[in-house]
Design an enzyme around this catalytic site. Structure first.
Site, PDB file in Angstrom:
ATOM      1  N   GLU A  41       0.899  -1.149   0.000  1.00 30.35           N
ATOM      2  CA  GLU A  41       0.000   0.000   0.000  1.00 30.35           C
ATOM      3  C   GLU A  41       0.937   1.196   0.000  1.00 30.35           C
ATOM      4  O   GLU A  41       1.820   1.304   0.861  1.00 30.35           O
ATOM      5  CB  GLU A  41      -0.875  -0.012   1.250  1.00 30.35           C
ATOM      6  CG  GLU A  41      -1.928  -1.098   1.243  1.00 30.35           C
ATOM      7  CD  GLU A  41      -3.013  -0.878   0.181  1.00 30.35           C
ATOM      8  OE1 GLU A  41      -3.246   0.285  -0.190  1.00 30.35           O
ATOM      9  OE2 GLU A  41      -3.607  -1.860  -0.273  1.00 30.35           O
ATOM     10  N   SER A  42       0.764   2.115  -0.955  1.00 32.46           N
ATOM     11  CA  SER A  42       1.819   3.108  -1.187  1.00 32.46           C
ATOM     12  C   SER A  42       1.406   4.566  -0.973  1.00 32.46           C
ATOM     13  O   SER A  42       2.250   5.450  -1.080  1.00 32.46           O
ATOM     14  CB  SER A  42       2.340   2.958  -2.618  1.00 32.46           C
ATOM     15  OG  SER A  42       1.344   3.361  -3.550  1.00 32.46           O
ATOM     16  N   THR A  74      11.730   3.028   0.791  1.00 27.32           N
ATOM     17  CA  THR A  74      11.461   4.432   0.424  1.00 27.32           C
ATOM     18  C   THR A  74      12.288   5.381   1.285  1.00 27.32           C
ATOM     19  O   THR A  74      12.617   5.054   2.446  1.00 27.32           O
ATOM     20  CB  THR A  74       9.957   4.737   0.623  1.00 27.32           C
ATOM     21  OG1 THR A  74       9.758   6.139   0.567  1.00 27.32           O
ATOM     22  CG2 THR A  74       9.423   4.236   1.962  1.00 27.32           C
ATOM     23  N   ASP A  75      12.540   6.576   0.753  1.00 33.77           N
ATOM     24  CA  ASP A  75      13.247   7.586   1.557  1.00 33.77           C
ATOM     25  C   ASP A  75      12.393   8.068   2.725  1.00 33.77           C
ATOM     26  O   ASP A  75      12.902   8.695   3.654  1.00 33.77           O
ATOM     27  CB  ASP A  75      13.695   8.775   0.685  1.00 33.77           C
ATOM     28  CG  ASP A  75      12.558   9.511  -0.006  1.00 33.77           C
ATOM     29  OD1 ASP A  75      11.387   9.102   0.127  1.00 33.77           O
ATOM     30  OD2 ASP A  75      12.844  10.526  -0.683  1.00 33.77           O
ATOM     31  N   TYR A  79       2.052   4.962   6.763  1.00 31.61           N
ATOM     32  CA  TYR A  79       2.710   4.358   5.588  1.00 31.61           C
ATOM     33  C   TYR A  79       4.203   4.202   5.848  1.00 31.61           C
ATOM     34  O   TYR A  79       4.760   3.110   5.713  1.00 31.61           O
ATOM     35  CB  TYR A  79       2.472   5.222   4.339  1.00 31.61           C
ATOM     36  CG  TYR A  79       3.447   4.920   3.217  1.00 31.61           C
ATOM     37  CD1 TYR A  79       3.362   3.714   2.519  1.00 31.61           C
ATOM     38  CD2 TYR A  79       4.473   5.811   2.873  1.00 31.61           C
ATOM     39  CE1 TYR A  79       4.274   3.418   1.496  1.00 31.61           C
ATOM     40  CE2 TYR A  79       5.381   5.516   1.864  1.00 31.61           C
ATOM     41  CZ  TYR A  79       5.274   4.328   1.178  1.00 31.61           C
ATOM     42  OH  TYR A  79       6.182   4.024   0.175  1.00 31.61           O
ATOM     43  N   GLY A 125       0.705  15.601   9.671  1.00 34.33           N
ATOM     44  CA  GLY A 125       2.082  15.091   9.820  1.00 34.33           C
ATOM     45  C   GLY A 125       2.941  15.296   8.583  1.00 34.33           C
ATOM     46  O   GLY A 125       3.975  14.629   8.426  1.00 34.33           O
TER      47      GLY A 125
HETATM   48  P1  NAD Z   1       1.428   1.298  -6.406  1.00 31.21           P
HETATM   49  O1  NAD Z   1       0.455   1.603  -5.340  1.00 31.21           O
HETATM   50  O2  NAD Z   1       1.297   1.966  -7.737  1.00 31.21           O
HETATM   51  O3  NAD Z   1       1.425  -0.275  -6.704  1.00 31.21           O
HETATM   52  C1  NAD Z   1       1.386  -1.231  -5.678  1.00 31.21           C
HETATM   53  C2  NAD Z   1       1.077  -2.587  -6.319  1.00 31.21           C
HETATM   54  O4  NAD Z   1       1.096  -3.569  -5.272  1.00 31.21           O
HETATM   55  C3  NAD Z   1      -0.314  -2.656  -6.970  1.00 31.21           C
HETATM   56  O5  NAD Z   1      -0.235  -3.322  -8.203  1.00 31.21           O
HETATM   57  C4  NAD Z   1      -1.132  -3.480  -5.975  1.00 31.21           C
HETATM   58  O6  NAD Z   1      -2.180  -4.222  -6.572  1.00 31.21           O
HETATM   59  C5  NAD Z   1      -0.066  -4.387  -5.381  1.00 31.21           C
HETATM   60  N1  NAD Z   1      -0.415  -4.873  -4.043  1.00 31.21           N
HETATM   61  C6  NAD Z   1      -0.849  -4.129  -2.984  1.00 31.21           C
HETATM   62  N2  NAD Z   1      -1.109  -4.932  -1.931  1.00 31.21           N
HETATM   63  C7  NAD Z   1      -0.804  -6.202  -2.325  1.00 31.21           C
HETATM   64  C8  NAD Z   1      -0.831  -7.454  -1.677  1.00 31.21           C
HETATM   65  N3  NAD Z   1      -1.241  -7.582  -0.401  1.00 31.21           N
HETATM   66  N4  NAD Z   1      -0.442  -8.547  -2.376  1.00 31.21           N
HETATM   67  C9  NAD Z   1      -0.043  -8.435  -3.661  1.00 31.21           C
HETATM   68  N5  NAD Z   1      -0.004  -7.283  -4.332  1.00 31.21           N
HETATM   69  C10 NAD Z   1      -0.368  -6.166  -3.666  1.00 31.21           C
HETATM   70  O7  NAD Z   1       2.838   1.560  -5.768  1.00 31.21           O
HETATM   71  P2  NAD Z   1       4.191   2.145  -6.420  1.00 31.21           P
HETATM   72  O8  NAD Z   1       4.147   3.607  -6.355  1.00 31.21           O
HETATM   73  O9  NAD Z   1       4.437   1.424  -7.671  1.00 31.21           O
HETATM   74  O10 NAD Z   1       5.235   1.666  -5.310  1.00 31.21           O
HETATM   75  C11 NAD Z   1       5.855   0.393  -5.407  1.00 31.21           C
HETATM   76  C12 NAD Z   1       6.817   0.232  -4.267  1.00 31.21           C
HETATM   77  O11 NAD Z   1       7.796   1.260  -4.310  1.00 31.21           O
HETATM   78  C13 NAD Z   1       6.175   0.332  -2.889  1.00 31.21           C
HETATM   79  O12 NAD Z   1       6.773  -0.626  -2.062  1.00 31.21           O
HETATM   80  C14 NAD Z   1       6.501   1.741  -2.424  1.00 31.21           C
HETATM   81  O13 NAD Z   1       6.581   1.780  -1.023  1.00 31.21           O
HETATM   82  C15 NAD Z   1       7.865   1.949  -3.069  1.00 31.21           C
HETATM   83  N6  NAD Z   1       8.249   3.328  -3.397  1.00 31.21           N
HETATM   84  C16 NAD Z   1       7.410   4.117  -4.143  1.00 31.21           C
HETATM   85  C17 NAD Z   1       7.842   5.390  -4.527  1.00 31.21           C
HETATM   86  C18 NAD Z   1       6.961   6.295  -5.365  1.00 31.21           C
HETATM   87  O14 NAD Z   1       7.305   7.461  -5.573  1.00 31.21           O
HETATM   88  N7  NAD Z   1       5.830   5.832  -5.892  1.00 31.21           N
HETATM   89  C19 NAD Z   1       9.109   5.851  -4.149  1.00 31.21           C
HETATM   90  C20 NAD Z   1       9.917   5.014  -3.369  1.00 31.21           C
HETATM   91  C21 NAD Z   1       9.478   3.750  -3.017  1.00 31.21           C
HETATM   92  O1  DAU Z   2       9.367   9.654  -1.244  1.00 33.56           O
HETATM   93  C1  DAU Z   2       8.905   8.434  -1.702  1.00 33.56           C
HETATM   94  C2  DAU Z   2       7.414   8.359  -1.541  1.00 33.56           C
HETATM   95  O2  DAU Z   2       6.839   9.236  -2.503  1.00 33.56           O
HETATM   96  C3  DAU Z   2       6.874   6.947  -1.707  1.00 33.56           C
HETATM   97  O3  DAU Z   2       7.379   6.143  -0.678  1.00 33.56           O
HETATM   98  C4  DAU Z   2       5.338   6.946  -1.685  1.00 33.56           C
HETATM   99  O4  DAU Z   2       4.861   5.638  -1.965  1.00 33.56           O
HETATM  100  C5  DAU Z   2       4.837   7.898  -2.736  1.00 33.56           C
HETATM  101  O5  DAU Z   2       3.434   7.971  -2.694  1.00 33.56           O
HETATM  102  C6  DAU Z   2       5.440   9.297  -2.548  1.00 33.56           C
HETATM  103  O6  DAU Z   2       4.920   9.901  -1.322  1.00 33.56           O
HETATM  104  P1  DAU Z   2       4.510  11.454  -1.259  1.00 33.56           P
HETATM  105  O7  DAU Z   2       3.578  11.618  -0.143  1.00 33.56           O
HETATM  106  O8  DAU Z   2       5.716  12.316  -1.299  1.00 33.56           O
HETATM  107  O9  DAU Z   2       3.756  11.584  -2.705  1.00 33.56           O
HETATM  108  P2  DAU Z   2       2.398  12.309  -3.129  1.00 33.56           P
HETATM  109  O10 DAU Z   2       2.373  12.285  -4.633  1.00 33.56           O
HETATM  110  O11 DAU Z   2       1.223  11.797  -2.398  1.00 33.56           O
HETATM  111  O12 DAU Z   2       2.649  13.814  -2.673  1.00 33.56           O
HETATM  112  C7  DAU Z   2       3.757  14.556  -3.123  1.00 33.56           C
HETATM  113  C8  DAU Z   2       3.716  15.902  -2.422  1.00 33.56           C
HETATM  114  O13 DAU Z   2       2.602  16.657  -2.942  1.00 33.56           O
HETATM  115  C9  DAU Z   2       3.485  15.816  -0.926  1.00 33.56           C
HETATM  116  O14 DAU Z   2       4.231  16.847  -0.289  1.00 33.56           O
HETATM  117  C10 DAU Z   2       2.000  16.056  -0.756  1.00 33.56           C
HETATM  118  C11 DAU Z   2       1.671  16.992  -1.900  1.00 33.56           C
HETATM  119  N1  DAU Z   2       0.321  16.863  -2.476  1.00 33.56           N
HETATM  120  C12 DAU Z   2      -0.102  15.629  -2.868  1.00 33.56           C
HETATM  121  C13 DAU Z   2      -1.365  15.461  -3.429  1.00 33.56           C
HETATM  122  C14 DAU Z   2      -1.823  14.083  -3.849  1.00 33.56           C
HETATM  123  C15 DAU Z   2      -0.475  17.995  -2.668  1.00 33.56           C
HETATM  124  O15 DAU Z   2      -0.071  19.128  -2.344  1.00 33.56           O
HETATM  125  N2  DAU Z   2      -1.717  17.818  -3.229  1.00 33.56           N
HETATM  126  C16 DAU Z   2      -2.192  16.601  -3.595  1.00 33.56           C
HETATM  127  O16 DAU Z   2      -3.363  16.514  -4.080  1.00 33.56           O
END
Ligand code: NAD
Ligand code: DAU
Length: 339
Positions: free
Chosen positions: A84-85, A125-126, A153, A278
């Site tokens: 869950e991301s 993640t960072d 998260y 937060g």
């Molecule tokens: P995402 O939410 O787009 O995708 C998550 C995927 O995991 C989905 O396909 C979902 O169906 C699957 N999933 C969720 N729960 C599951 C379960 N219980 N069993 C099997 N599959 C399941 O996420 P993302 O943005 O692609 O992130 C992927 C990974 O990278 C995560 O571990 C996240 O913490 C990490 N990460 C994301 C970012 C970012 O900017 N998006 C940055 C750094 C690290």
């Molecule tokens: O840093 C890595 C992380 O980046 C990952 O571990 C997470 O899975 C990923 O979701 C992402 O987290 P953030 O919280 O940084 O991403 P998000 O896109 O939700 O938000 C980016 C920034 O923008 C954050 O400071 C919140 C702000 N924001 C976000 C949304 C969705 C807004 O101001 N308005 C918005 O509607």
């Protein structure tokens, strides 16, 4: 070589599968994904006939199912993207974050331990490092920066990292961990800032900016993240953590204004809304270890990457229009309706 990619129907896992299938014609990829709201098989549509790719719908917390799959398939490597991301969802409902991100990781570690998997790589993640002040640009996250989480998260991801390290030390499971900064690129679910902004601009909807808009994220194109994970699988040292980031800090308001400008619109849609609880102020990665040890460096600048990403969303409307036509609307009203 057979690699289990969990969460491969999501944003980064899906991009990683595309990357690996292109780069390694002799590697079998098995995508394990339970297809939550964030998982989307259309992300893998262009490779669905590739005989090196197999998709299995399974929840990583399903211990019996996961063990049977390891027994049958005997993967050499597991890369765990499944999670869950989304931080905002974790603030609404932490439970599923703890279940998937912590207990799911434990099930995979137990399976790797039992079946002697050669490598378990955890996508972290960072956010596990908490945040940095806005007025100290000299401070960056290093691999030995203490863990100090802010959201359910990030707490769940940090817990998973600790388990991964414990399974290495106690049971000798061969692990690596990577901690990447914010990714952007194709196939990102439109709950996240960049795709949400692009799609809202196209629909003429308000662009919600949390708080002051001064919070800073360190953006990396998803292809550069995939290349870094591939390098770690090939050259990383067992038991090590690697930070991934490209020194590309931008405030949220800067990011939103850049997208508005590329799309040739005005700033009237920008709408300041109440802050995220937060809310982390600033993330910034020091990637010196992966650069020095393995020669990794990002190849896509933010200017190029954001143009390409916007073009992708313009060219692939069907992919996101299907997503926003469903449960997404309920989510959107709940998150933004009274904000
Ligand atoms: P995402 O939410 O787009 O995708 C998550 C995927 O995991 C989905 O396909 C979902 O169906 C699957 N999933 C969720 N729960 C599951 C379960 N219980 N069993 C099997 N599959 C399941 O996420 P993302 O943005 O692609 O992130 C992927 C990974 O990278 C995560 O571990 C996240 O913490 C990490 N990460 C994301 C970012 C970012 O900017 N998006 C940055 C750094 C690290
Ligand atoms: O840093 C890595 C992380 O980046 C990952 O571990 C997470 O899975 C990923 O979701 C992402 O987290 P953030 O919280 O940084 O991403 P998000 O896109 O939700 O938000 C980016 C920034 O923008 C954050 O400071 C919140 C702000 N924001 C976000 C949304 C969705 C807004 O101001 N308005 C918005 O509607």
């Amino acid at each position: 070589m057979k690699i289990f990619v969990t969460g491969g129907a999501g944003f980064i896992g899906g991009n990683f599968i595309h990357f690996m299938l292109t780069k390694y014609p002799d590697t079998k990829i098995v995508c394990l994904d339970s297809l939550t709201y964030a998982g989307n098989l259309s992300t893998l549509k262009s490779v669905e006939t590739n005989t090196n790719l197999q998709f299995i719908k399974i929840d990583i917390t399903d211990r019996k199912g996961i063990f049977s799959l390891f027994e049958a398939e005997k993967p050499n490597v597991v890369v765990n993207f499944a999670a869950e991301s989304h931080v905002d969802r974790s603030i609404e409902n932490p439970d599923i974050f703890l279940k998937t991100n912590i207990l799911g990781t434990q099930v995979l570690l137990d399976a790797c331990r039992k079946y002697g998997t050669e490598r378990f790589h955890q996508i972290s993640t960072d956010e596990v490092y908490g945040d940095l002040p806005l007025d100290r640009p000299d401070l960056l996250f290093k691999e030995d920066t203490p863990i100090q989480t802010s959201s359910p998260y990030s707490a769940s991801k940090a817990s998973a990292d600790l388990l991964v390290q414990a399974y290495h030390r106690t049971f000798g499971v061969p692990v690596t961990i990577s901690r990447c900064s914010n990714n952007y690129g194709p196939y990102q679910f439109p709950e996240k800032l960049i795709p949400l902004t692009i799609i809202n601009i196209l629909a003429g909807k308000p662009l919600p900016i949390y708080g002051t808009g001064q919070n800073v994220r360190d953006w990396l194109h998803v292809d550069d993240h995939c290349a870094a994970v591939d390098l770690i699988l090939n050259k990383g040292n067992i038991g090590e953590i690697y930070n991934i980031g490209g020194h590309n800090e931008r405030s949220n308001i800067e990011v939103v204004k850049t997208i508005i400008e590329i799309l040739g619109k005005g700033q009237e849609l920008i709408t300041y809304v109440s802050d995220r609880k937060g809310h982390d102020l600033r993330y910034a990665i020091n990637p010196a270890k992966i650069q020095n040890d393995m020669g990794w460096k990002p190849t896509t600048s933010f200017e190029e990457g954001i143009e390409k990403t916007i073009a992708w969303y313009l060219d692939n409307r069907k992919w996101w229009e299907e997503i926003i036509s469903g449960e997404y609307q309920t989510y959107y009203s709940k998150m933004y309706g009274k904000r």
